[in-house]
Design an enzyme around this catalytic site. Structure first.
Site, mmCIF file in Angstrom:
data_model
loop_
_atom_site.group_PDB
_atom_site.id
_atom_site.type_symbol
_atom_site.label_atom_id
_atom_site.label_comp_id
_atom_site.label_asym_id
_atom_site.label_seq_id
_atom_site.Cartn_x
_atom_site.Cartn_y
_atom_site.Cartn_z
ATOM 1 N N LYS B 116 38.631 6.983 13.402
ATOM 2 C CA LYS B 116 38.654 8.400 13.779
ATOM 3 C C LYS B 116 38.340 8.613 15.269
ATOM 4 C CE LYS B 116 39.650 9.116 9.576
ATOM 5 N NZ LYS B 116 41.090 9.064 9.318
ATOM 6 N N LYS B 158 29.847 13.452 11.881
ATOM 7 C CA LYS B 158 30.819 12.817 10.968
ATOM 8 C C LYS B 158 30.779 11.296 11.076
ATOM 9 C CE LYS B 158 34.932 15.151 10.850
ATOM 10 N NZ LYS B 158 36.119 15.819 11.456
ATOM 11 N N GLY B 165 35.213 13.932 3.232
ATOM 12 C CA GLY B 165 34.014 14.753 3.307
ATOM 13 C C GLY B 165 32.711 13.988 3.201
ATOM 14 N N LEU B 203 33.624 24.539 13.628
ATOM 15 C CA LEU B 203 34.344 25.817 13.663
ATOM 16 C C LEU B 203 33.960 26.631 12.434
ATOM 17 C CD1 LEU B 203 37.757 24.299 14.735
ATOM 18 C CD2 LEU B 203 36.156 25.533 16.193
ATOM 19 N N HIS B 208 43.132 25.026 8.013
ATOM 20 C CA HIS B 208 43.668 23.660 8.107
ATOM 21 C C HIS B 208 45.190 23.783 8.183
ATOM 22 C CE1 HIS B 208 43.917 19.279 6.757
ATOM 23 N NE2 HIS B 208 45.161 19.705 6.727
ATOM 24 N N GLU B 275 47.022 16.619 11.653
ATOM 25 C CA GLU B 275 46.218 17.695 11.068
ATOM 26 C C GLU B 275 45.385 18.393 12.143
ATOM 27 O OE1 GLU B 275 45.653 16.280 6.467
ATOM 28 O OE2 GLU B 275 43.959 15.967 7.811
ATOM 29 N N ASN B 289 47.484 11.538 9.515
ATOM 30 C CA ASN B 289 47.731 10.763 8.297
ATOM 31 C C ASN B 289 49.013 9.964 8.467
ATOM 32 O OD1 ASN B 289 45.486 11.598 6.783
ATOM 33 N ND2 ASN B 289 46.503 13.543 6.345
ATOM 34 N N ARG B 291 51.129 8.423 6.572
ATOM 35 C CA ARG B 291 51.786 8.171 5.285
ATOM 36 C C ARG B 291 52.473 9.453 4.826
ATOM 37 N NH1 ARG B 291 48.402 11.471 2.480
ATOM 38 N NH2 ARG B 291 46.221 11.393 3.128
ATOM 39 N N VAL B 294 50.852 14.242 -0.162
ATOM 40 C CA VAL B 294 51.046 14.867 -1.480
ATOM 41 C C VAL B 294 51.906 16.125 -1.338
ATOM 42 C CG1 VAL B 294 49.866 16.052 -3.379
ATOM 43 C CG2 VAL B 294 48.833 14.014 -2.348
#
Lengths: 152, 449, 449, 152
Positions: B116, B158, B165, B203, B208, B275, B289, B291, B294
């Site tokens: 990340k 994070k 999460g 934020l 999102h 994202e 991401n 890939r 979904v």
């Protein structure tokens, strides 16, 4: 139950009743006279059949899971493949097989090799006994859980 | 083009890939666990190989078994779907070492975006705005305090190796920082075996919003618009829509262009999703991401592109054959993720499907591997169906979604359909007035961050 | 807009209309025969009224019962679907006399187009090309011989009151004329109680290409492109596609413009379909259908318009709100009509549905009122489902159709799915090389004309 | 009837009983005489239940088909509505009803009016007897086949 033991049941009678079950779609027929009676029941397969047919086609296994082997799937002496790979029945090409049908094996004996990603994994006999069936041939591909042989 | 593709996944996405392959005239090999011997993708694939027992680590995550299956069945390429091995750089390397094509990005790009902190640096270098935050890992409470003072409260701590999460904590002020920092580090160690954390501005009410990218091996990159995935519960997306109610065409073009240009600069290929958090007209990068997602069908609905087909095409070396100006954005699409769970308590509800009747008609798409009599295994994810609805505008889409949810019959277990029916009727959702915290408030949950 | 619509039909089209109404926030009233008490549209409608016994003449054709149902339930409007009372001018007049809105064209236009000879004259007057033929009814063998000599062999003799192929005979030369004429007259008398016939040139290998028209009450008319419905058996359409493999954009625009202009001139409103025979670049009017067609979903797929919604909107007096230039034609769509019949002998196969599993995924639409456990009544039409597939081009559409047909499970009775699977694989069909006689040759049938 | 067990059972008897199961909707028949007996069982049709539940919602009748009335649907004395319309229980507004519960009626007596498209259709008693139940009130809308009253 017949009071007089008989060496042979009235098989034709049972066949007739079984046919009648099929013909009439009944689940059960009891039939008797005096102290004699027979009762035949057909297990209804309704939902089981339904569950297994909702899709128009079924994938073929890529590799040779023989129908014959499937009938031994619940056999206590079954040796199933612990991995996906290619079976070798002898330690080196040209050498005799580890085992053949009728051989006695001892728990822990190597009985096959399975090659997966260039690693040859020895498959060992899980118990001692006689090799009753061998389902695969050398260089056959196998999937996880595929029957390899039976040791009784 | 490939002759045979191994589908290294299960459930609806394995079926989705199987359909795309068959529509391209490509043979399919399903690999499956013992628990999935009766699964629909296994039944519909041309060939099937059992690769291990029910536990995912022994089957769908078993790299050796999957590669062995590809070898013995002479597959050309492997499609990983999402989850499982789809973002595992080591697996991608092994796939390529063994002479197969991995239908996805390179190991290098997966590795980059999987880290990340490195990902944030990399995209910042190619022009993507990021949330103000620490320059890298924050080691120790003193540094954490200094960084927080610089970027301004509220702040988020994070885990560098994080996701979903876990290892993520917020502090609204200096008084909350110490405890939040220590909890985040502890969770990071427990969840990922790695206590490294970083920090960024928190934020308050962001949305999102993610951009779908498609890139070939020849430097052609297009963006396929955005998806608004703000409706989340415990960081799991529940409903996704495109376009976002918060974005206009100018904003879409601007951010889409930035994202596509950045992806081109880093030399990425295949599908990918950038994202963002969106608040008060500003976009901040969250992660990329590497890939298929979904929620890719909502993008398919409004662009009329078949993303899995495009993924396979570019993996085979084919050029896109179109440019950004050729991509239309028409209509409005919403996806509901339907889970086997109690719609109030969210407890998983595995079981055997009784009556099953998916909705039909105009503008309705169902992606699901369910069928009447199918036993939903308890070993895997609880998502059992995706309902995707297209309308000529958002209102038409919502009305169609409402009627489609009302037609959907899944008996034998509890599903989240009643939750979706409530959401579709909620005034805030109807008005498009929601952020990433809205759903948890709606279902009466406190955020855990 | 209407508050409540009575759906005067059954089966998939009643369900189709019910869906459109609910998506517009309009309540629905299902009227049904005793045989359809468990039908899906009855279950999904807001209200239901049984209007009579199973026989259609006592229920779905029972005008008084339908009007009584509309009265006692306070419906505003009646949607007739297709078949039954949809092209019955007398019914339309009664609906309007009782103060309801008929969702369709005026009684006057239905009457005009229902009279095949008058219709031909009317459209010829407004610029639509017609097949060379008799000026009107042909009475007697002498006149038949003279007309045939003038328009040239082969000729077709058709019942004025005809439809569905009854009372229709071809003569390839003068030697065949007498017998053909007499048979046509006899069949016309037997089928319609009216022996009046007319004659026209018989086209050897024409395609059936029809244009979808949509017109409001304010003089706005658009065409929504064509559908190629050449695949017919005994004059029943089996597969329809749009666009036609035989037409290019210029031809589409040219004929579409002629058809739309003609419809505007005659003052028509609602949906309508102008049917043509197409041979060697020439179009000849067959007839105009003054109702929604079974095959309307292929047009919906490539134009992204909801035709039932548009029908309801224009019936309520709303203007179209768009013009011809706003109508896109994107992609390729094919519809398969799936019948409850033996795929080889075409014998009807009513029965109870066992397992039912419609195909899903990208680009697949199923319009069907079937469900597992549903008993298909023997009183009505054998069509039980429509499978409509959209692809970005014809090849993609065909491949998708193939996989969707392979996924479709309808157990408990015989269906025409296997026939469709054969058709989709037939080289002539794949090449788009077919005419209105092709299917009957393919299934080994002689034409009866 | 065979008193002694035979290999040829009385197949016709079982076929007859199976037909009787179908005809009567029974699940099981036991049949015997003296020391002889036969019992046939039919598997209950699970699909009938399934057929009634595959859709999430069920349309409400637009008009008042009382649940009470539904339980009399098979009653031999049931008078069902022959048309869709509005019921009137008396010949003119303000006049007494044609019939009330307990009244004796004779076959052919007018018992109700049903108005459909402004035509008042008299409904006549299909048989003579006592009015046991009345399911509708004046000005109620009714659908085809809806129970109106019972005459016993």
């Amino acid at each position: 139950m017949p009071k007089q033991p008989k060496s042979a049941v009235d098989a034709d009678l049972i066949r007739t009743l079984a046919d009648l079950l099929d013909e009439t779609g009944l689940k059960e027929i009891e039939y008797g006279s005096g102290d004699w009676n027979v009762r035949v029941v057909r297990e209804s397969a309704g939902t089981v059949v339904a569950a297994s047919t909702p899709l128009a086609s079924t994938a073929q296994p890529a590799i040779g899971a023989a129908t014959e082997a499937e009938t031994f799937a619940d056999h206590p002496g079954l040796v199933a493949s612990p991995m996906v790979g290619v079976v070798y029945t002898s330690p080196e090409p040209g050498q005799p097989s580890f085992v053949k049908v009728g051989d006695q094996v001892t728990e822990g004996d190597s009985i096959l090799l399975i090659e997966a990603m260039k690693v040859f994994n020895p498959i060992k006999a899980p118990c001692s006994g006689r090799v009753a069936r061998i389902f695969i041939g050398t260089e056959d591909p196998v999937e996880y859980g595929e029957p390899l042989m039976i040791i009784e | 083009m490939f002759e045979k593709i191994l589908i290294a996944n299960r459930g609806e996405i394995a079926l989705r890939i199987n359909r795309a392959c068959h529509e391209m005239g490509i043979r399919t090999l399903a690999v499956h666990s013992t628990a999935d011997a009766d699964a629909m993708h296994v039944r519909l694939a041309d060939e099937a190989i059992c690769i291990g027992p029910a536990a995912a680590r022994d089957s769908y995550l078993n790299q050796q078994a999957i590669l062995s299956a590809a070898t013995i069945s002479n597959a050309d390429a492997i499609h990983p779907g999402y989850g499982f091995l789809s973002e595992n750089a080591e697996f991608v390397s092994k796939v390529e070492e063994h002479g197969f094509v991995f239908i996805g990005p390179s190991a290098q790009h997966i590795r980059l975006m999987g880290d990340k902190i490195a990902a944030k640096k990399a995209v910042q270098d190619v022009g993507i705005p990021v949330v103000p935050g620490s320059a890298g890992a924050v080691s120790g409470l003193d540094e954490a305090r200094a960084v927080a003072a610089e970027i301004g409260y509220p702040v988020l701590i994070k885990a560098s190796a994080g996701g979903g999460g876990r290892g993520m904590k917020a502090a609204n002020n200096a008084g909350e920082l110490d405890a939040a920092y220590q909890t985040a580090v502890s969770e990071a160690v427990a969840s990922f075996g790695n206590g490294e954390v970083y920090m960024e501005r928190y934020l308050a009410r962001p949305r999102h919003i993610e951009f779908q990218i498609l890139a070939d091996h020849h430097g052609n990159v297009v963006h396929l618009g955005e998806r608004d995935c703000s409706l989340q519960r415990r960081h799991q997306k529940v409903i996704e829509e495109s376009p976002s109610p918060a974005l206009n065409a100018t904003e879409r073009a601007r951010i889409g262009h930035i994202a596509a240009a950045a992806v081109r600069k880093i030399g990425y290929h295949s599908v990918g999703t950038v994202e963002f958090l969106y608040e008060n007209g500003e976009f901040f990068f969250i992660e990329m991401n590497t890939r298929l997602q979904v929620e890719h069908p909502v993008t398919e609905a409004i662009t009329r592109l078949d993303l899995v087909r495009e993924m396979i095409r570019v993996a085979s070396g084919a050029p896109l054959g179109y440019s950004q100006d050729d991509i239309p954005f028409n209509g409005h699409a919403i996806e509901c993720r339907i889970n086997a769970e109690n719609p109030d308590t969210f407890l998983p509800s595995p079981g055997t499907i009784g009556d099953y009747h998916p909705p039909g008609g105009l503008g309705v798409r169902v992606d699901s591997a369910l069928y009447s009599g199918y036993k939903v295994p308890s070993h895997y994810d609880s998502m059992i169906a995706k309902l995707i609805v297209l309308g000529s505008n958002r209102n038409e889409c919502l009305m169609r979604l409402k009627r489609a949810l009302g037609e959907y019959v899944i008996d034998g277990l509890e599903t989240s359909i009643p939750l979706h029916q409530k959401l579709v009727a909620a005034p805030d959702f109807v008005n498009g007035d929601y952020d990433i915290h809205w759903l948890e408030k709606f279902v009466g949950l406190k955020e855990d961050g």
